[in-house]
Write a protein that holds these residues in place. Structure first.
Motif, PDB file in Angstrom:
ATOM      1  N   GLU A  96       0.839  -1.186   0.000  1.00 34.37           N
ATOM      2  CA  GLU A  96       0.000   0.000   0.000  1.00 34.37           C
ATOM      3  C   GLU A  96       0.878   1.241   0.000  1.00 34.37           C
ATOM      4  OE1 GLU A  96      -3.278   1.522   3.133  1.00 34.37           O
ATOM      5  OE2 GLU A  96      -3.001  -0.640   3.042  1.00 34.37           O
ATOM      6  N   ARG A  97       0.560   2.196  -0.856  1.00 30.15           N
ATOM      7  CA  ARG A  97       1.290   3.463  -0.856  1.00 30.15           C
ATOM      8  C   ARG A  97       0.620   4.389   0.153  1.00 30.15           C
ATOM      9  NH1 ARG A  97       2.607   7.532  -5.882  1.00 30.15           N
ATOM     10  NH2 ARG A  97       3.676   9.060  -4.600  1.00 30.15           N
ATOM     11  N   LEU A  98       1.388   4.853   1.132  1.00 28.66           N
ATOM     12  CA  LEU A  98       0.858   5.720   2.172  1.00 28.66           C
ATOM     13  C   LEU A  98       0.984   7.178   1.758  1.00 28.66           C
ATOM     14  CD1 LEU A  98       2.479   3.941   5.242  1.00 28.66           C
ATOM     15  CD2 LEU A  98       0.212   3.577   4.291  1.00 28.66           C
ATOM     16  N   ASN A  99       0.170   8.033   2.363  1.00 29.69           N
ATOM     17  CA  ASN A  99       0.273   9.465   2.107  1.00 29.69           C
ATOM     18  C   ASN A  99       1.648   9.950   2.532  1.00 29.69           C
ATOM     19  OD1 ASN A  99      -2.355   9.634   1.191  1.00 29.69           O
ATOM     20  ND2 ASN A  99      -3.181  10.094   3.210  1.00 29.69           N
ATOM     21  N   SER A 100       2.273  10.719   1.664  1.00 29.92           N
ATOM     22  CA  SER A 100       3.611  11.229   1.971  1.00 29.92           C
ATOM     23  C   SER A 100       3.823  12.526   1.213  1.00 29.92           C
ATOM     24  CB  SER A 100       4.678  10.201   1.615  1.00 29.92           C
ATOM     25  OG  SER A 100       4.578   9.835   0.259  1.00 29.92           O
ATOM     26  N   ARG A 101       4.884  13.219   1.552  1.00 27.75           N
ATOM     27  CA  ARG A 101       5.166  14.502   0.897  1.00 27.75           C
ATOM     28  C   ARG A 101       5.956  14.277  -0.395  1.00 27.75           C
ATOM     29  NH1 ARG A 101       8.419  13.866   5.387  1.00 27.75           N
ATOM     30  NH2 ARG A 101      10.625  14.098   4.998  1.00 27.75           N
ATOM     31  N   ALA A 102       6.114  15.347  -1.179  1.00 23.21           N
ATOM     32  CA  ALA A 102       6.802  15.259  -2.467  1.00 23.21           C
ATOM     33  C   ALA A 102       8.233  14.753  -2.297  1.00 23.21           C
ATOM     34  CB  ALA A 102       6.820  16.622  -3.148  1.00 23.21           C
ATOM     35  N   GLY A 103       8.628  13.841  -3.158  1.00 25.48           N
ATOM     36  CA  GLY A 103       9.987  13.318  -3.136  1.00 25.48           C
ATOM     37  C   GLY A 103      10.209  12.205  -2.134  1.00 25.48           C
TER      38      GLY A 103
END
Length: 127
Positions: free
Chosen positions: A93-100
Motif C-alpha cells: 500500500e502506498r501511504l500518504n507522503s510529501r513530495a519526493g
C-alpha cells in the motif's frame, strides 16, 4: 600436508555476488548478479528508512530487490537485516507522503506490517 597445500593453491576469494548471497542467506540458485534481469541487469538498491509494526524505532539502510526476494540491511549492518520472499507479501500500500518521499506499507503473510520510506531525488514523484 599436501592436501592443505593443494587447497590453498586452488582457493579463490568469494565473488561480490557470493558474499551478498551469503550475507542475505539467499539460496545458491538465486544469484545476486541476476538482480533485475528483466530490467536490463541493473542492481536494485534503494536508500530507505524502515519501521516495524508496533515499534517506535526506525532504521536507515538499503532496500534490495533480488527476485524473488526483498532484502533490507541497516546502515550499521547489525541492527536490522532481513530477507523476505516476495511470495509472502500479501499487500503493498502506498501511504500518504510529501513530495519526493514515498512511503510503502508491506503486510506479509503472517500479518506483520513493515513500513518503508523511500527517498528519491526526482522532482516529480509520479514518474
Amino acid at each position: 600436508m599436501t592436501t592443505i597445500s593443494t587447497s590453498l593453491r586452488t582457493y579463490k576469494d568469494p565473488s561480490k555476488e557470493d558474499q551478498t548471497r551469503l550475507f542475505f542467506a539467499l539460496p545458491p540458485e538465486e544469484k545476486a548478479g541476476d538482480v533485475g534481469a528483466g530490467m536490463g541487469g541493473e542492481k536494485m538498491e534503494i536508500n530507505a528508512v524502515l519501521t516495524l509494526q508496533h515499534q517506535e524505532d526506525s532504521f536507515a539502510g538499503k532496500l534490495y530487490l533480488f527476485p524473488p526476494f526483498l532484502c533490507f540491511v541497516s546502515l550499521d549492518r547489525k541492527s536490522v537485516r532481513f530477507t523476505i520472499p516476495l511470495s509472502t507479501i500479501r499487500r503493498v500500500e502506498r501511504l500518504n507522503s510529501r513530495a519526493g518521499v514515498f512511503a510503502l506499507s508491506l503486510v506479509v503473510w503472517h500479518g506483520m506490517k513493515i513500513v518503508s520510506t523511500i527517498l528519491t531525488a526526482l522532482s516529480n514523484p509520479h514518474m
